[in-house]
Scaffold this motif. Sequence first.
Motif, PDB file in Angstrom:
ATOM      1  N   GLN A   1      16.433  -8.123  21.891  1.00 51.30           N
ATOM      2  CA  GLN A   1      16.619  -7.501  23.199  1.00 51.30           C
ATOM      3  C   GLN A   1      16.427  -8.529  24.317  1.00 51.30           C
ATOM      4  O   GLN A   1      17.179  -8.564  25.291  1.00 51.30           O
ATOM      5  CB  GLN A   1      15.632  -6.344  23.367  1.00 51.30           C
ATOM      6  CG  GLN A   1      15.731  -5.627  24.713  1.00 51.30           C
ATOM      7  CD  GLN A   1      17.068  -4.953  24.921  1.00 51.30           C
ATOM      8  OE1 GLN A   1      17.663  -4.430  23.984  1.00 51.30           O
ATOM      9  NE2 GLN A   1      17.556  -4.952  26.161  1.00 51.30           N
ATOM     10  N   ARG A   2      15.429  -9.393  24.144  1.00 50.07           N
ATOM     11  CA  ARG A   2      15.158 -10.420  25.150  1.00 50.07           C
ATOM     12  C   ARG A   2      16.317 -11.406  25.242  1.00 50.07           C
ATOM     13  O   ARG A   2      16.699 -11.842  26.336  1.00 50.07           O
ATOM     14  CB  ARG A   2      13.859 -11.142  24.810  1.00 50.07           C
ATOM     15  CG  ARG A   2      13.399 -12.095  25.891  1.00 50.07           C
ATOM     16  CD  ARG A   2      11.934 -12.466  25.738  1.00 50.07           C
ATOM     17  NE  ARG A   2      11.578 -13.396  26.806  1.00 50.07           N
ATOM     18  CZ  ARG A   2      11.465 -14.705  26.661  1.00 50.07           C
ATOM     19  NH1 ARG A   2      11.659 -15.256  25.472  1.00 50.07           N
ATOM     20  NH2 ARG A   2      11.163 -15.470  27.684  1.00 50.07           N
ATOM     21  N   ALA A   3      16.870 -11.799  24.099  1.00 52.00           N
ATOM     22  CA  ALA A   3      18.017 -12.712  24.099  1.00 52.00           C
ATOM     23  C   ALA A   3      19.212 -12.074  24.795  1.00 52.00           C
ATOM     24  O   ALA A   3      19.927 -12.732  25.564  1.00 52.00           O
ATOM     25  CB  ALA A   3      18.376 -13.103  22.675  1.00 52.00           C
ATOM     26  N   LYS A   4      19.422 -10.796  24.543  1.00 48.76           N
ATOM     27  CA  LYS A   4      20.535 -10.084  25.177  1.00 48.76           C
ATOM     28  C   LYS A   4      20.357 -10.036  26.687  1.00 48.76           C
ATOM     29  O   LYS A   4      21.316 -10.264  27.447  1.00 48.76           O
ATOM     30  CB  LYS A   4      20.637  -8.663  24.611  1.00 48.76           C
ATOM     31  CG  LYS A   4      21.826  -7.886  25.149  1.00 48.76           C
ATOM     32  CD  LYS A   4      21.912  -6.514  24.507  1.00 48.76           C
ATOM     33  CE  LYS A   4      23.123  -5.737  25.058  1.00 48.76           C
ATOM     34  NZ  LYS A   4      23.217  -4.392  24.438  1.00 48.76           N
ATOM     35  N   GLU A   5      19.149  -9.759  27.145  1.00 48.81           N
ATOM     36  CA  GLU A   5      18.879  -9.707  28.587  1.00 48.81           C
ATOM     37  C   GLU A   5      19.057 -11.085  29.230  1.00 48.81           C
ATOM     38  O   GLU A   5      19.422 -11.180  30.405  1.00 48.81           O
ATOM     39  CB  GLU A   5      17.455  -9.199  28.825  1.00 48.81           C
ATOM     40  CG  GLU A   5      17.277  -7.720  28.474  1.00 48.81           C
ATOM     41  CD  GLU A   5      15.827  -7.279  28.520  1.00 48.81           C
ATOM     42  OE1 GLU A   5      14.947  -8.157  28.727  1.00 48.81           O
ATOM     43  OE2 GLU A   5      15.573  -6.070  28.347  1.00 48.81           O
TER      44      GLU A   5
END
Length: 469
Positions: free
Chosen positions: A100-104
């Motif tokens: 999720q952090r990579a996507k954000e």
Amino acid sequence: MKLKICLLIPLLILIFILTGCNRKQIVIGASFSGNSEWSLQLFKEIEVAGYQYPNVDIDIRNAYKDMALQEKQMNELIDKHVDLIIFAPRVYNGCQKVLQRAKEAGIPVILIDRKVKSDEYTAFIGRDDKEVGRLMGEYIARQHTGKQTYILEAAGAPGTSPAMERSEGFRQAIARYPNLHIVGTATHTWNTDSARSQCYYYLAAHPNVHFDVVFAHSDNPALGVRDAIIKAGRNTGVSYYGVDGLPTKTGGLEMVRKGVFKATIINPTRGYAVMDLAMRILQGKPYDKDNIITTSIVDKSNIDVVETQCKMNKDQMDVLMKQNSLILDFYKEHDRMQIYVILNVFIFIFIVLSIFLYRRVSKLNKKLKKKELCSRIDHMLEKEMLEGRITIDSKTQFSGSKMHIMSTFFEAVIKHAYDPDINAQMIADEMGITLEQLTAASKNLTDRSPEEAVQITCDYVRKNHVKMK
């Protein structure tokens, strides 16, 4: 104009060189969960595949089966703002936060080898592990048609998608055959040594369990389990089946050739396909989210063909590595040449500017000297005019000067100013001195040659209409 052109050419060359040097560098991060032979082969293939992209740096990190370390590595890659991450997760469940952090952060993530309990990834590339299990289940069923067969499972590490899906697919396949029975699971590991220990304790705890077949989720634990079974004296009539089929000394292909394994399933690493997918994503080209790599069973019937193909692939990889070594040497030499060219361009510009400044300073110096001489002419003519010996049309005001030789010189020049053949020798004769004496006097008083002094004085006399009375 010529100077501008001379300066423009090297500047354009310099801009071209610097533009070439400043190509955007792409950084691809990678986090892998282990360092098995299969993983090491994948690392090598990704690295070699990256050779065809000179502006790509690959930052490969290994978590050595430590989930906390892998999470830390993923966060570091995200903080580093890499352009893309290749991710082989340790476990199926527990990677949601970093994905999720990579996507954000806008960083694409490619899953390889294993799946996760999340849709927050850009693409997946790998085999279908359920299909791997089904393939082996169907193959064992064909090898033991109509015969009661008891199977000992050597499972992979718990919580990993390959272990879960290979077991699920295998059980689905053999459920159709009433003569096939799983009697137990001896291991939960991908490591040879760990599998040996686990199986040894399992056999000690289950001395009466009979099995004819060992199905291992990977070739490495298959070897460990076999060692433990041999040590326990229970190897008679047991056949072994694994997964991976690596072309190494202890890999599945060699075990099939030697008859240690009945069969193995090729688990293609396909590092080249991984890099191709990564570059398609980074270049904005179309790609599929799920990219399934086909697998196949290898046994005695096709081992020669498969090993020949693997050898050809290895030879091609060796050639690529040698070519890359040559290319790297070329780039090093190219970088050195760029430095030399840049230095030479700067030196050229410096020389051109130095010549230009020298010429400008020389011209300015000549103008200053001419101005100084004219000032002396003014002073001398003022003296002559005040003494009533000449008239001058110019309204220029003069300050005084009492240099006798200059006065004599001016009188001689004024006398012959309109003579087209006037020269320094003529003036020296008029003054009653030698040319050498005139030269010495001219250099001393005007810092000019007598020819220049005569010409400047003539120009002045003619311009200002100076006349002798």
